[in-house]
Design a protein around this motif. Structure first.
Motif, short mmCIF file in Angstrom:
data_model
loop_
_atom_site.label_atom_id
_atom_site.label_comp_id
_atom_site.label_asym_id
_atom_site.label_seq_id
_atom_site.Cartn_x
_atom_site.Cartn_y
_atom_site.Cartn_z
N SER A 28 -38.44 -0.18 -26.77
CA SER A 28 -38.07 0.66 -27.92
C SER A 28 -39.18 1.67 -28.24
N ARG A 31 -38.86 4.50 -25.78
CA ARG A 31 -37.76 5.40 -26.16
C ARG A 31 -38.20 6.38 -27.24
N LEU A 32 -38.97 5.86 -28.21
CA LEU A 32 -39.53 6.74 -29.24
C LEU A 32 -40.38 7.84 -28.62
N ARG A 34 -40.34 8.93 -25.49
CA ARG A 34 -39.52 9.88 -24.72
C ARG A 34 -38.94 10.95 -25.64
N ASP A 35 -38.46 10.51 -26.80
CA ASP A 35 -37.86 11.47 -27.74
C ASP A 35 -38.90 12.38 -28.38
N ALA A 36 -40.16 11.93 -28.40
CA ALA A 36 -41.23 12.73 -29.02
C ALA A 36 -41.81 13.76 -28.04
N GLN A 38 -42.37 16.83 -26.06
CA GLN A 38 -41.92 18.22 -26.09
C GLN A 38 -43.13 19.13 -25.89
N ASN A 53 -46.10 2.07 -33.70
CA ASN A 53 -44.82 1.37 -33.57
C ASN A 53 -45.01 -0.07 -33.10
N VAL A 116 -41.28 11.30 -17.82
CA VAL A 116 -40.39 12.11 -18.65
C VAL A 116 -40.63 13.59 -18.37
N TRP A 254 -33.64 -1.01 -21.32
CA TRP A 254 -33.06 -0.47 -22.54
C TRP A 254 -31.56 -0.67 -22.45
N GLN A 257 -30.60 2.95 -21.27
CA GLN A 257 -31.52 3.82 -20.52
C GLN A 257 -30.76 4.54 -19.42
N GLU A 258 -30.76 5.85 -19.49
CA GLU A 258 -30.00 6.60 -18.50
C GLU A 258 -30.94 7.00 -17.35
#
Ligand code: MG
Ligand code: MG
Length: 261
Positions: A28, A31-32, A34-36, A38, A53, A116, A254, A257-258
């Motif tokens: 988890s 995943r956070l 990955r989304d962060a 940029q 986290n 990523v 996950w 998880q793709e």
């Protein structure tokens, strides 16, 4: 990462449940992160998100202080393979960033890694991510009772090299449990049918490091960061799995998880 105790610890059903919790916290958190990811974010900021986290959910970062490692996540960009130290480096559009994370929950370690894309990346880099992820799953598929560790290793090498890539030799996967690194070592190369027999209750961190170019790596003067010698990019994916009578159980998986595409 190596440095293991010289015996294989088989885990009970209850211990596997604890290891699943540790690994789900890692998952988890990944995943956070990955989304962060940029353009413009620093690797130190990603590390801070990771540590917060993990601690907020009752875990302890496995890597922080491990042989003196100064951070909670290993963050390795582009030609960096593994063990990159988070810092002021800002990610840029087109980079690929490998994030390797470990957490301890109730005395057991979880360990998993992803690579990523930062914004839009080259087709070449995208293919490397996809195939490194596929190589991980080729290895996981061999983690069944009746096989040996070398069957995992061979499947990873065969798949990665069939795509025209190379696998890193100097760093290997590992057993994991109450210690982050236990026996057996799980190389990403070698002949099938060799090495320790896989037994129910074995828990392994399988982690192909796949290079676009040649396999050779070098360690930076910081004594940690491992990079490709030829300067070409490298990808890293890792899952912690348990060998069971019902096949491999992926503890760090996950729910959604793709595949990197
Ligand atoms: Mg790891
Ligand atoms: Mg590992």
């Amino acid at each position: 990462m190596k440095r293991a105790k010289r015996r294989v610890y088989l885990k009970s059903e209850e211990e596997l449940q604890t290891m699943r919790r540790a690994n789900q916290l890692v998952a988890s958190t990944l995943r956070l992160l990955r989304d962060a990811v940029q353009p413009g974010i620093t690797t130190a900021e990603l590390d801070r998100i990771a540590e917060e986290n993990i601690r907020d959910h009752g875990g302890v970062p496995s890597f922080k202080g491990y042989h003196g490692f100064p951070a909670s996540a290993c963050i390795s960009v582009n030609d960096q393979v593994v063990h990159g130290i988070p810092g002021p480096r800002r990610l840029r559009e087109g980079d690929i960033v490998s994030i390797d994370l470990g957490a301890i929950v109730d005395g057991f370690h979880g360990d998993s890694a992803i690579t990523v894309p930062v914004g839009t990346i080259s087709a070449e880099a995208r293919a490397l991510l996809y195939h490194t992820y596929r190589a991980l799953w080729e290895g996981i598929a061999q983690a069944v009772v009746g096989n040996r560790v070398g069957d995992i290793s061979h499947a990873i090498q065969r798949y990665a090299e069939a795509q025209g890539y190379s696998v890193v030799r100097e760093l290997v996967g590992h057993g994991i449990g109450r210690n982050m690194h236990e026996e057996p070592q799980v190389p990403n190369f070698g002949p099938p049918g060799r090495g320790p027999a896989l037994m129910p209750g074995m828990t392994l961190a399988i982690e192909p490091m796949v290079n676009l170019g040649r396999p050779e790596v070098e360690v930076a003067p910081d004594q940690w960061t491992v990079s490709t010698q030829d300067g070409k990019v490298s990808a890293h994916f890792e899952h912690t799995i348990a060998v069971t009578l019902d096949g491999p159980m992926v503890l760090s998986e996950w729910p959604d998880q793709e595949e990197p595409i």
